[in-house]
Design an enzyme around this catalytic site. Structure first.
Site, PDB file in Angstrom:
ATOM      1  N   HIS A 120      35.919  44.344  55.788  1.00 59.91           N
ATOM      2  CA  HIS A 120      36.903  44.037  54.746  1.00 59.91           C
ATOM      3  C   HIS A 120      37.102  42.530  54.665  1.00 59.91           C
ATOM      4  O   HIS A 120      37.426  41.891  55.658  1.00 59.91           O
ATOM      5  CB  HIS A 120      38.222  44.732  55.094  1.00 59.91           C
ATOM      6  CG  HIS A 120      39.307  44.517  54.092  1.00 59.91           C
ATOM      7  ND1 HIS A 120      40.211  43.499  54.185  1.00 59.91           N
ATOM      8  CD2 HIS A 120      39.622  45.205  52.965  1.00 59.91           C
ATOM      9  CE1 HIS A 120      41.060  43.558  53.171  1.00 59.91           C
ATOM     10  NE2 HIS A 120      40.718  44.582  52.412  1.00 59.91           N
ATOM     11  N   ASP A 178      41.257  38.710  39.619  1.00 60.64           N
ATOM     12  CA  ASP A 178      40.995  39.344  40.913  1.00 60.64           C
ATOM     13  C   ASP A 178      41.492  40.780  40.813  1.00 60.64           C
ATOM     14  O   ASP A 178      42.698  41.023  40.839  1.00 60.64           O
ATOM     15  CB  ASP A 178      41.709  38.588  42.027  1.00 60.64           C
ATOM     16  CG  ASP A 178      41.274  39.025  43.419  1.00 60.64           C
ATOM     17  OD1 ASP A 178      40.359  39.870  43.513  1.00 60.64           O
ATOM     18  OD2 ASP A 178      41.846  38.535  44.409  1.00 60.64           O
ATOM     19  N   ALA A 180      40.837  45.184  41.524  1.00 60.03           N
ATOM     20  CA  ALA A 180      40.137  46.359  42.024  1.00 60.03           C
ATOM     21  C   ALA A 180      39.641  47.137  40.814  1.00 60.03           C
ATOM     22  O   ALA A 180      40.155  46.990  39.703  1.00 60.03           O
ATOM     23  CB  ALA A 180      41.074  47.225  42.856  1.00 60.03           C
ATOM     24  N   LYS A 230      35.022  53.739  32.475  1.00 60.75           N
ATOM     25  CA  LYS A 230      34.620  52.333  32.508  1.00 60.75           C
ATOM     26  C   LYS A 230      34.809  51.736  33.903  1.00 60.75           C
ATOM     27  O   LYS A 230      33.928  51.046  34.420  1.00 60.75           O
ATOM     28  CB  LYS A 230      35.419  51.540  31.472  1.00 60.75           C
ATOM     29  CG  LYS A 230      35.117  51.941  30.032  1.00 60.75           C
ATOM     30  CD  LYS A 230      35.937  51.138  29.031  1.00 60.75           C
ATOM     31  CE  LYS A 230      35.630  51.582  27.605  1.00 60.75           C
ATOM     32  NZ  LYS A 230      36.438  50.829  26.611  1.00 60.75           N
ATOM     33  N   GLY A 312      45.670  35.081  36.756  1.00 59.39           N
ATOM     34  CA  GLY A 312      45.867  34.178  37.874  1.00 59.39           C
ATOM     35  C   GLY A 312      47.149  33.371  37.793  1.00 59.39           C
ATOM     36  O   GLY A 312      47.583  32.781  38.785  1.00 59.39           O
TER      37      GLY A 312
END
Length: 364
Positions: A120, A178, A180, A230, A312
């Site tokens: 990780h 950023d 997931a 997607k 961001g």
């Protein structure tokens, strides 16, 4: 017993660094890991922050990670390279890969580094910020253990494989996406379970495939891909680049760091760094990015919207605020870090901000 729950970020980072050192991690690598964890907390991504200290230490203690191993480049061809992380900390391995990708980008215009044998590696933004400081664009991705089903399935098969893109700006806040590839990072569900909180409907399904707001049931089931098919497709693509292409684990062959105590994780990453100056003068690029951001922020706003933000920007402001005000940690994390500190002769309270509120320890 009452414990502080607000901590100075630099002192908290020093505490974590010293914990890792006393646990036998070389000092330079302890610095990297601690920095990665605290940077995540500063950005408000507490699921990847100091909450991970305990599991990292446990995997070292159980021989599931080797902090003394030397990551090794097994192939190098022009702008590309393949790194074997040798089962070191993901943040350490990722930093090796980033340095090579940036070096190759400055030499060849682009640097592409694949990684196998890792763990990780924290938040992608940790690496993107470093590339931005070097005036490079960075795309970084990683695979992860099975927590998400393919579209139409109910059983975890692929990870919430993250993607991060960092782009320098001039006077404006840099663009950092950023994310997931799940609706939410599984780490956030772990944090909700630790706090005894419910999760929003649509984040996850239970092990029978039913939608759930129960964080514990969600951890026994699966998180859901963002955007349905997607997100699933993007996650699969990241797995192909990070795992299949590099020789790392992929799909069901990436081991879970919380559950598998027999084998290393064998996580894979993929770094792509781009030298902006090979396309357009750097300062002109930054001016154009600034103009682009300002134009977006000046667009007409929907009812009730005070400000249009770019990727961001929230995290950047959060970082600046928490550097001033301190990082607040949940009770369970405070208890765990306090116990870890005592084990190694360290006082977590020394990192606390004076006169900050206190919380009752669950050990009383």
């Amino acid at each position: 017993m009452s414990l502080p729950h607000t901590y100075d970020w630099e002192k908290l980072q020093s505490f974590c660094r010293e914990v890792f050192i006393r646990a036998g991690v070389p000092a330079d690598r302890a610095t990297t890991v601690a920095e990665s964890l605290v940077q995540a907390d500063l950005r408000g991504v507490e699921s990847h922050g100091v909450v991970r200290t305990g599991i990292y230490l446990k995997r070292v203690e159980k021989g599931m990670m080797d902090p003394h191993a030397e990551p090794t480049f097994v192939s190098e061809h022009g702008s590309t390279a393949l790194l074997d992380g040798s089962n070191n900390f993901g943040a350490v391995v990722g930093s090796y890969a980033l340095d090579m990708a940036m070096e190759r980008a400055k030499q060849y215009g682009t640097g592409v580094v694949g990684v196998k044998g890792s763990n990780h590696f924290g938040t992608g933004a940790y690496y993107a910020k470093k590339a931005i400081e070097q005036n490079l664009i960075l795309l970084v991705m990683s695979n992860a253990s099975q927590t998400m089903p393919p579209s139409g399935g109910i059983r975890p098969f692929i990870g919430t494989n993250p993607l991060c893109i960092g782009v320098p700006a001039g006077e404006e806040t840099p663009f950092i996406l950023d994310m997931a590839t799940s609706v939410v990072a599984r780490g956030k569900i772990i944090v909700s379970a630790q706090k005894g909180e419910e999760i929003p409907l649509g984040w996850a399904i239970d092990k029978e495939g039913n939608p759930t707001t129960d964080a514990v049931a969600a951890l026994e089931g699966s998180v859901l891909p963002v955007g349905g098919p997607k997100g699933y497709a993007i996650s699969m693509f990241i797995d192909i680049l990070s795992g299949v292409l590099t020789g790392a684990g992929y799909g069901q062959y990436v081991n879970n760091m919380y559950e598998n105590w027999d084998e290393p994780q064998n996580v894979g990453h993929f770094f792509i760094a781009v030298d902006i100056s090979r396309f357009i003068p750097l300062e002109l690029f930054k001016q154009r990015v600034d103009l682009y951001i300002r134009q977006i922020k000046n667009e007409p706003k929907a009812p009730g919207v005070k400000e249009i933000l770019v990727p961001g920007e929230i995290e950047h402001r959060q970082t600046e605020r928490l550097k001033r005000e301190g990082i607040q940690l949940p009770l369970k994390v405070v208890d765990e870090l306090n116990d870890i500190g005592l084990k190694y002769g360290l006082q977590l309270s020394e990192a606390a901000i004076q006169n900050a509120p206190v919380i009752e320890s669950s050990q009383t």
